[in-house]
Design an enzyme around this catalytic site. Structure first.
Site, PDB file in Angstrom:
ATOM      1  CB  SER A 181       2.301-101.740  94.607  1.00  0.00           C
ATOM      2  OG  SER A 181       1.709-102.248  95.779  1.00  0.00           O
ATOM      3  CG  ASN A 183       1.155-103.775  99.709  1.00  0.00           C
ATOM      4  OD1 ASN A 183       1.836-104.421 100.492  1.00  0.00           O
ATOM      5  ND2 ASN A 183       1.093-102.455  99.737  1.00  0.00           N
ATOM      6  CE  LYS A 215       5.063 -94.590  93.305  1.00  0.00           C
ATOM      7  NZ  LYS A 215       3.887 -94.053  93.999  1.00  0.00           N
ATOM      8  CG  ASN A 244       5.286 -97.888  95.170  1.00  0.00           C
ATOM      9  OD1 ASN A 244       4.739 -97.754  96.269  1.00  0.00           O
ATOM     10  ND2 ASN A 244       4.608 -98.139  94.078  1.00  0.00           N
TER      11      ASN A 244
HETATM   12  C1  LIG Z   1      -1.398 -95.829 102.394  1.00  0.00           C
HETATM   13  C2  LIG Z   1      -0.583 -95.751 101.140  1.00  0.00           C
HETATM   14  C3  LIG Z   1      -1.103 -96.222  99.948  1.00  0.00           C
HETATM   15  C4  LIG Z   1      -0.347 -96.153  98.785  1.00  0.00           C
HETATM   16  N1  LIG Z   1      -0.901 -96.591  97.616  1.00  0.00           N
HETATM   17  C5  LIG Z   1      -0.202 -96.471  96.468  1.00  0.00           C
HETATM   18  C6  LIG Z   1      -0.772 -96.855  95.244  1.00  0.00           C
HETATM   19  O1  LIG Z   1      -1.939 -97.257  95.173  1.00  0.00           O
HETATM   20  N2  LIG Z   1      -0.016 -96.744  94.120  1.00  0.00           N
HETATM   21  C7  LIG Z   1       1.268 -96.263  94.145  1.00  0.00           C
HETATM   22  O2  LIG Z   1       1.904 -96.169  93.100  1.00  0.00           O
HETATM   23  N3  LIG Z   1       1.831 -95.878  95.301  1.00  0.00           N
HETATM   24  C8  LIG Z   1       1.134 -95.963  96.448  1.00  0.00           C
HETATM   25  N4  LIG Z   1       1.694 -95.560  97.625  1.00  0.00           N
HETATM   26  C9  LIG Z   1       3.103 -95.093  97.631  1.00  0.00           C
HETATM   27  C10 LIG Z   1       3.209 -93.577  97.534  1.00  0.00           C
HETATM   28  O3  LIG Z   1       2.675 -93.105  96.327  1.00  0.00           O
HETATM   29  C11 LIG Z   1       4.685 -93.141  97.648  1.00  0.00           C
HETATM   30  O4  LIG Z   1       5.388 -93.659  96.546  1.00  0.00           O
HETATM   31  C12 LIG Z   1       5.341 -93.621  98.936  1.00  0.00           C
HETATM   32  O5  LIG Z   1       4.433 -93.541 100.002  1.00  0.00           O
HETATM   33  C13 LIG Z   1       6.586 -92.807  99.292  1.00  0.00           C
HETATM   34  O6  LIG Z   1       6.261 -91.464  99.533  1.00  0.00           O
HETATM   35  P1  LIG Z   1       6.082 -90.834 101.002  1.00  0.00           P
HETATM   36  O7  LIG Z   1       7.285 -91.240 101.796  1.00  0.00           O
HETATM   37  O8  LIG Z   1       5.975 -89.363 100.768  1.00  0.00           O
HETATM   38  O9  LIG Z   1       4.829 -91.406 101.566  1.00  0.00           O
HETATM   39  C14 LIG Z   1       0.961 -95.614  98.807  1.00  0.00           C
HETATM   40  C15 LIG Z   1       1.478 -95.130 100.001  1.00  0.00           C
HETATM   41  C16 LIG Z   1       0.733 -95.181 101.160  1.00  0.00           C
HETATM   42  C17 LIG Z   1       1.313 -94.641 102.440  1.00  0.00           C
END
Ligand SMILES: Cc1cc2nc3c(=O)[nH]c(=O)nc-3n(C[C@H](O)[C@H](O)[C@H](O)COP(=O)(O)O)c2cc1C
Length: 344
Positions: A181, A183, A215, A244
């Site tokens: 992540s 963040n 991940k 991620n």
């Molecule tokens: C609002 C938000 C919060 C997320 N929080 C996490 C998290 O807590 N842990 C994590 O491993 N990935 C987190 N992700 C990443 C997603 O699991 C994923 O890896 C990423 O969004 C790419 O997939 P997508 O394009 O289908 O959204 C978050 C994504 C979004 C949009």
């Protein structure tokens, strides 16, 4: 219907508020008799079942981490037809996350930027929910994604991950170590192989027989992705989740001022699609064929899921497209896969 509702109504609300509202509805959908009705409409056909990690997944599509941070919506998400739900990221110590606003829609790009910062109620609270879920199991696989508590210094990250793994692994169908992540300050630095090796070894020991995955971030150079993939294999992990959110802002259609105003954070959704395909190929080439690779990033349609599976993904996850496409998204994917087809 949903795209219209999204454009006309939902985009008027703050994205995080809209997410909480959606979560309330999802929780209701997980309770009988609503769950029976939802399941009747959305239940995946068994044609798409996947055997992986010693588990049976009713659909190759699961909910990516971050959607259900505290394991409160698993029954509803199962009823909506997802083959697995990866809850979390959960940290050993409960934390509020970053100040709001911290979630931003880029509608033109079918993307979002988030800097949530692992807001979650902590491992003990999650464990209590997971214990309840195990008593009357929903029909979905439950993955648990763990991360570093913000107050813990990076040097002490291993002990912090081990604390979460010890508490949560016995309650999880699989455990995912999130070191990617953008963040949490210093988190992505844990992906350096010299740091990651002892971390994964310690978490693996704590996870016992629970399948363990790591991940990764899409922003790593391909050579580092290969090195992590090989490390995951040599340390006896069961899989990799790729990937991620990205810190890149390249190629967006949204005007630069809007993107800049959103500020720091991870970008997700459609713009990730191309890099996610590249990373999937890099990872797949570096690991044995039976090693589980979960592809995530920019998946929107049944054709996308099919493309990932054809490129060697064992399973697929999505988050942002669920926000844009709505509650019937998993069903649309299932029907599209069944037709063997084109765009859902
Ligand atoms: C609002 C938000 C919060 C997320 N929080 C996490 C998290 O807590 N842990 C994590 O491993 N990935 C987190 N992700 C990443 C997603 O699991 C994923 O890896 C990423 O969004 C790419 O997939 P997508 O394009 O289908 O959204 C978050 C994504 C979004 C949009």
């Amino acid at each position: 219907m949903y795209p219209l509702l999204f454009r006309v109504v939902l985009t008027r609300f703050d994205p995080e508020f809209a997410h909480h509202a959606a979560m309330v509805v999802i929780r209701v959908l997980g309770v009988p008799p609503f769950s029976w009705v939802t399941r009747a409409i959305t239940s995946p056909s068994n044609e798409q079942q996947v055997e992986a990690l010693g588990l049976t997944f009713d659909s190759p599509l699961g909910v990516a981490a971050g959607f259900d941070k505290n394991a409160v919506g698993v029954r509803g998400l199962a009823a909506l037809g997802f083959g697995h739900v990866e809850v979390g990221t959960i940290t050993a110590i409960a934390q509020e996350g970053n100040p709001k606003p911290r979630l931003f829609r880029l509608v033109l790009d079918r993307a979002v930027i988030n800097r949530m910062g692992f807001n979650n109620a902590g491992a003990d609270a999650a464990a209590r929910r997971l214990e309840k879920l195990r008593r009357r199991r929903p029909k979905t696989v439950i993955g648990v994604n763990i991360g570093k508590s913000r107050v813990v210094e990076v040097e002490h990250a291993t002990a912090d991950y081990v604390a979460s793994a010890t508490r949560l692994a016995p309650l999880a169908d699989y455990l995912a170590v999130n070191v990617s992540s953008p963040n949490t300050p210093g988190l992505r630095g844990l992906q350096a192989v010299e740091t990651l090796a002892p971390l994964l070894r310690a978490v693996k020991a704590a996870a016992g027989s629970t399948p363990l995955l790591v991940k990764i971030a899409p922003d790593l150079p391909d050579e580092e992705i290969v090195a992590i993939a090989r490390l995951a294999v040599s340390e006896g992990l069961d899989g990799i989740i790729a990937h991620n959110t990205t810190i890149s802002r390249e190629g967006l259609k949204t005007d630069a001022d809007t993107v800049e105003a959103a500020g720091a954070g991870g970008l997700s959704g459609a713009p990730l699609r191309e890099r996610a395909m590249e990373v999937l190929r890099v990872v797949r080439d570096a690991v044995p064929s039976e090693f589980c690779v979960i592809s995530v990033g920019g998946v929107e349609t049944a054709a996308d899921v099919r493309e990932r599976l054809d490129a060697g993904a064992t399973l697929v996850q999505g988050y942002t497209a669920f926000l844009y496409r709505g509650p019937l998204w998993a069903r649309q994917i299932d029907r599209g896969l069944r037709r063997g087809t084109a765009r859902a």
